[in-house]
Design an enzyme around this catalytic site. Sequence first.
Site, PDB file in Angstrom:
ATOM      1  CD  GLU A  46      35.374   5.315 -31.165  1.00  0.00           C
ATOM      2  OE1 GLU A  46      36.295   5.089 -31.955  1.00  0.00           O
ATOM      3  OE2 GLU A  46      34.448   6.144 -31.401  1.00  0.00           O
ATOM      4  CE  LYS A 114      36.454   3.917 -35.444  1.00  0.00           C
ATOM      5  NZ  LYS A 114      36.457   5.205 -34.711  1.00  0.00           N
ATOM      6  CB  CYS A 153      32.757   5.376 -33.944  1.00  0.00           C
ATOM      7  SG  CYS A 153      32.331   7.147 -34.030  1.00  0.00           S
TER       8      CYS A 153
END
Length: 628
Positions: A46, A114, A153
């Site tokens: 990330e 994300k 994540c």
Amino acid sequence: MNNGFLRIAAAAPEIRVADVEFNVEKIISTVELLKKERVEIVVFPELSLTGYTCGDLFHSSVLLNKAKEGLKKLRDYSVAADIDIIVGLPISDGGRLFNCAALLRNGQIDIIKKTYLPNYNEFYEHRWFASGSETEEQKVIETRGVRIGIEICEDLWVTIPPSSRLALAGAEVIFNLSASDDLIGKYQYTLELVKQQSARCLCAYAYSSSGRGESSTDLVYAPKTIITENGTVLSANRRWEDNDFYSIADVDIQAIRRDRMHTTTFADCATNHNIASRALNLDGEQQSIDFNFDLAYRNVNPTPFVPSSDKDLDERCSEIINIQTAGLVQRLRAIGCRSLVVGVSGGLDSTLALLIAVRAFDRLGIERENIIGISMPGFGTTGRTFGNARALIDGLGATYLEIPIAAAVKQHFKDISHDPGIKDVTYENSQARERTQILMDVANSRGAIVLGTGDMSELALGWATYNGDHMSMYGVNVGVPKTLVKHLVQWFADNEKSLQLKNVLLDIIDTPISPELVPGDKENEISQKTEDLVGPYILHDFFLYYTLRYGFSPMRIEFLARKAFRGQFSEEEIAKWLKVFIKRFFSQQFKRSCLPDGPKVGSVCLSPRGDWRMPSDASPEAWLSNLA
């Protein structure tokens, strides 16, 4: 993709916080390293272009412009790289900043935002980033013959991860760019999370988390690279070792596709969540196999039914024995039976069945003497097996009964006009059926049931006499493959307190596998060895596993077998015994169609009432021609 396998990598090289140029060069040098290993897709952590721990620098135009320049450099590099690269960076759009993943391939860029931003404990992502929309989480990308999805994540940690919807929409491999700090117990939790998500989504899952170089102001980051497939870890780095920062694995796309087709609830779930099932890839395997392809980054276990570690093997054996015991206990309770008959030959299968019977009777509080162990010596019985059978029955406290069969079988030969000098199938099967008749009649006379001893490998090959040892009133071994039987007996030996009984069990383990239906040699040693006749059980169990578990073609099974048994069996031997397996597996289905009850213990079994339903007159020609 080659032979249905896709070679992927997860990498987490050293970074410098806010030094995009340094980070891009590290990414490129890592990609160059992975290209030499013929990796097809690699995922980096990330925000790998900037570093995850930039804090308020994320709102600096200097950093954001550098990130754009770095992305352009990687895009240009990807034109001739012949590898798909997934990196992380901040991207501004519409006056908001997003935490993004970028897939670079052949000069093209796909951007994924994300979805879920942590804003608790040590995380403050809402301070800098906006959340991507829910619709973007279903972006399935087709590349290199597979469908992939990307999440970032925290997306994995939420109640319904984007990867769940991505998988239902057709993604076969999920890539996760992460930045997870290291705390006590967190790595093991993360590992289990990645494993479970790959199992739940019936997919491969590659996870890369940032490490060396991230700011240590308040936290510590170690590189974590994990690749799993359907609940199994294929590769993971050692996060505290400086030079171990990437993992590579050959993931089996064909196995994933087969499991999704076979597990019908997978498509049902997609329908119930209004996710278009048209995206589900149900294509069959490749029609040709490149036997020269080196499956370097995948371990192919030559004994897929047997765990490789001692700890796992001990747990597996304990679990199987408890399943077998519980099955027999339930059957005895249900029919109100307190007596049992089992034929004990001194071989592995009957030994295991007798040991299970003893455990079941102990659990039920029934005297062991109610177990009648019958020794039925015949034309091929050797002193070794005869002695071990007697010692085993006596040592376990069961009732020993000896009924020789030679005279009865000779009378039978006379009745049916068979020359006993002709040691053919009639000669052998007459003995097996005589023994079964004895077992059944003794059971009737004692109000008992006959406990079957045959195992799953014998059922697969049809290595049993129809209406002979093929028949019983309950078979505790029907779900256990031959390669596992000796380990189960070894488990009993290891836990046996009596040294005398332990030695008997160890000698039984060392005894060659044989039906002992023809006379022994001059020294009265076993002359008829099963594996000389039907082939090595270690090969047949390998063939059986991949036939039942994944439905692979003979050609692909042969490819895997060459990898698994390199240096142990020649290519010619593998092909020969695979052909034998196919012919016997098809021709002997009629024996499995009327199989007595018995417990399933593993992921596959051959019960016609459960896992395997096949017409007894199915033709094997397509499978044989595939092998040829």
